[in-house]
Design a protein around this motif. Structure first.
Motif, PDB file in Angstrom:
ATOM      1  N   SER A 153      -2.514  10.977  -4.192  1.00 20.41           N
ATOM      2  CA  SER A 153      -3.337   9.787  -3.901  1.00 20.41           C
ATOM      3  C   SER A 153      -2.486   8.536  -3.691  1.00 20.41           C
ATOM      4  O   SER A 153      -2.980   7.534  -3.185  1.00 20.41           O
ATOM      5  N   ASP A 168       5.795  -0.278  -9.260  1.00 24.79           N
ATOM      6  CA  ASP A 168       4.869   0.439  -8.380  1.00 24.79           C
ATOM      7  C   ASP A 168       5.266   0.170  -6.930  1.00 24.79           C
ATOM      8  O   ASP A 168       5.023  -0.899  -6.402  1.00 24.79           O
ATOM      9  N   LYS A 172      -0.272   3.158  -1.747  1.00 25.46           N
ATOM     10  CA  LYS A 172      -1.616   2.884  -2.260  1.00 25.46           C
ATOM     11  C   LYS A 172      -1.682   1.479  -2.865  1.00 25.46           C
ATOM     12  O   LYS A 172      -2.616   0.721  -2.603  1.00 25.46           O
ATOM     13  N   ASN A 173      -0.676   1.115  -3.659  1.00 21.15           N
ATOM     14  CA  ASN A 173      -0.623  -0.203  -4.285  1.00 21.15           C
ATOM     15  C   ASN A 173      -0.473  -1.299  -3.236  1.00 21.15           C
ATOM     16  O   ASN A 173      -1.129  -2.337  -3.306  1.00 21.15           O
ATOM     17  N   LYS A 174       0.387  -1.067  -2.233  1.00 22.92           N
ATOM     18  CA  LYS A 174       0.590  -2.074  -1.188  1.00 22.92           C
ATOM     19  C   LYS A 174      -0.686  -2.288  -0.380  1.00 22.92           C
ATOM     20  O   LYS A 174      -1.029  -3.418  -0.040  1.00 22.92           O
ATOM     21  N   LEU A 175      -1.410  -1.208  -0.094  1.00 17.55           N
ATOM     22  CA  LEU A 175      -2.683  -1.332   0.614  1.00 17.55           C
ATOM     23  C   LEU A 175      -3.699  -2.104  -0.230  1.00 17.55           C
ATOM     24  O   LEU A 175      -4.460  -2.918   0.290  1.00 17.55           O
ATOM     25  N   GLN A 176      -3.691  -1.853  -1.540  1.00 11.95           N
ATOM     26  CA  GLN A 176      -4.594  -2.571  -2.453  1.00 11.95           C
ATOM     27  C   GLN A 176      -4.275  -4.063  -2.459  1.00 11.95           C
ATOM     28  O   GLN A 176      -5.172  -4.889  -2.454  1.00 11.95           O
ATOM     29  N   GLN A 177      -2.983  -4.406  -2.445  1.00 11.50           N
ATOM     30  CA  GLN A 177      -2.580  -5.816  -2.421  1.00 11.50           C
ATOM     31  C   GLN A 177      -3.037  -6.492  -1.126  1.00 11.50           C
ATOM     32  O   GLN A 177      -3.515  -7.624  -1.148  1.00 11.50           O
ATOM     33  N   GLU A 179      -5.574  -5.566   0.756  1.00  9.25           N
ATOM     34  CA  GLU A 179      -7.031  -5.671   0.662  1.00  9.25           C
ATOM     35  C   GLU A 179      -7.424  -6.871  -0.193  1.00  9.25           C
ATOM     36  O   GLU A 179      -8.330  -7.637   0.169  1.00  9.25           O
ATOM     37  N   ASN A 180      -6.742  -7.064  -1.315  1.00  8.69           N
ATOM     38  CA  ASN A 180      -7.047  -8.192  -2.196  1.00  8.69           C
ATOM     39  C   ASN A 180      -6.799  -9.524  -1.507  1.00  8.69           C
ATOM     40  O   ASN A 180      -7.582 -10.468  -1.652  1.00  8.69           O
TER      41      ASN A 180
END
Length: 185
Positions: A153, A168, A172-177, A179-180
């Motif tokens: 994931s 991290d 996935k984390n970079k995409l979350q950042q 998005e935020n």
């Protein structure tokens, strides 16, 4: 609602400390630690076993039979088998994962090791894991006990936890950042 909701981290630590002391007194610390890791791996890899542990409708007799069969097949030491059955009798087996993780942390601390968790998007070879462990040992100036987990994931990259430090680099984390940031804009 279960009456076990008051089971705290300190309660898990007391059970794990008791297992540690019993194992140490009987000269079985290494064996019990390996057997604890195998139970944790079983919980992690078998959804059926995980759900069995968490299912309040499973009778203590059935759970005890299953644990005894697992103990027999894996040649668990009697001390560890008795400990697992004790948890079943005391209606604490629901918390076995927390108790065994705490036990392994105690073992690591007594050896002067730091425990680190590594998750990667791609399956790492044992050489790659060893290189990461060596690098972490150098950076933290301590022996590192690395728990590795393959996590698709993450899409790509790594997540490393050492104590309260987390790195991290996962996609996935970079995409979350991203998005935020888009939500905030």
């Amino acid at each position: 609602m279960s009456k076990d909701t008051g089971f705290s981290i300190s309660s898990a630590e007391r059970y794990s400390l008791a297992l540690f002391e019993l194992s140490e007194e009987n000269g079985l610390l290494g064996q019990i630690e390996e057997q604890s890791l195998s139970v944790l791996n079983l919980i992690d890899q078998s959804k059926d076993f995980f759900h069995l542990i968490k299912d309040p409708t499973t009778s203590h007799e059935d759970l005890s039979k299953i644990i005894n069969k697992i103990a027999e097949n894996n040649k668990f030491d009697n001390l560890f088998r008795n400990f697992l059955n004790f948890l079943i009798q005391k209606r604490r087996f629901f918390f076995i994962e927390r108790i065994l993780k705490s036990f392994i942390e105690i073992c690591s601390k007594k050896r002067g090791e730091l425990t680190a968790e590594l998750k990667s998007a791609k399956k790492l070879s044992s050489d790659e894991i060893k290189k990461i462990t060596d690098e972490l040992s150098t950076n933290f100036k301590s022996k590192i006990k690395l728990n590795y987990k393959h996590d698709e994931s993450l899409i790509g990259g790594l997540v490393v936890h050492v104590g309260s430090t987390m790195v991290d680099t996962s996609i996935k984390n970079k995409l979350q950042q991203i998005e935020n940031r888009m939500i905030e804009a």
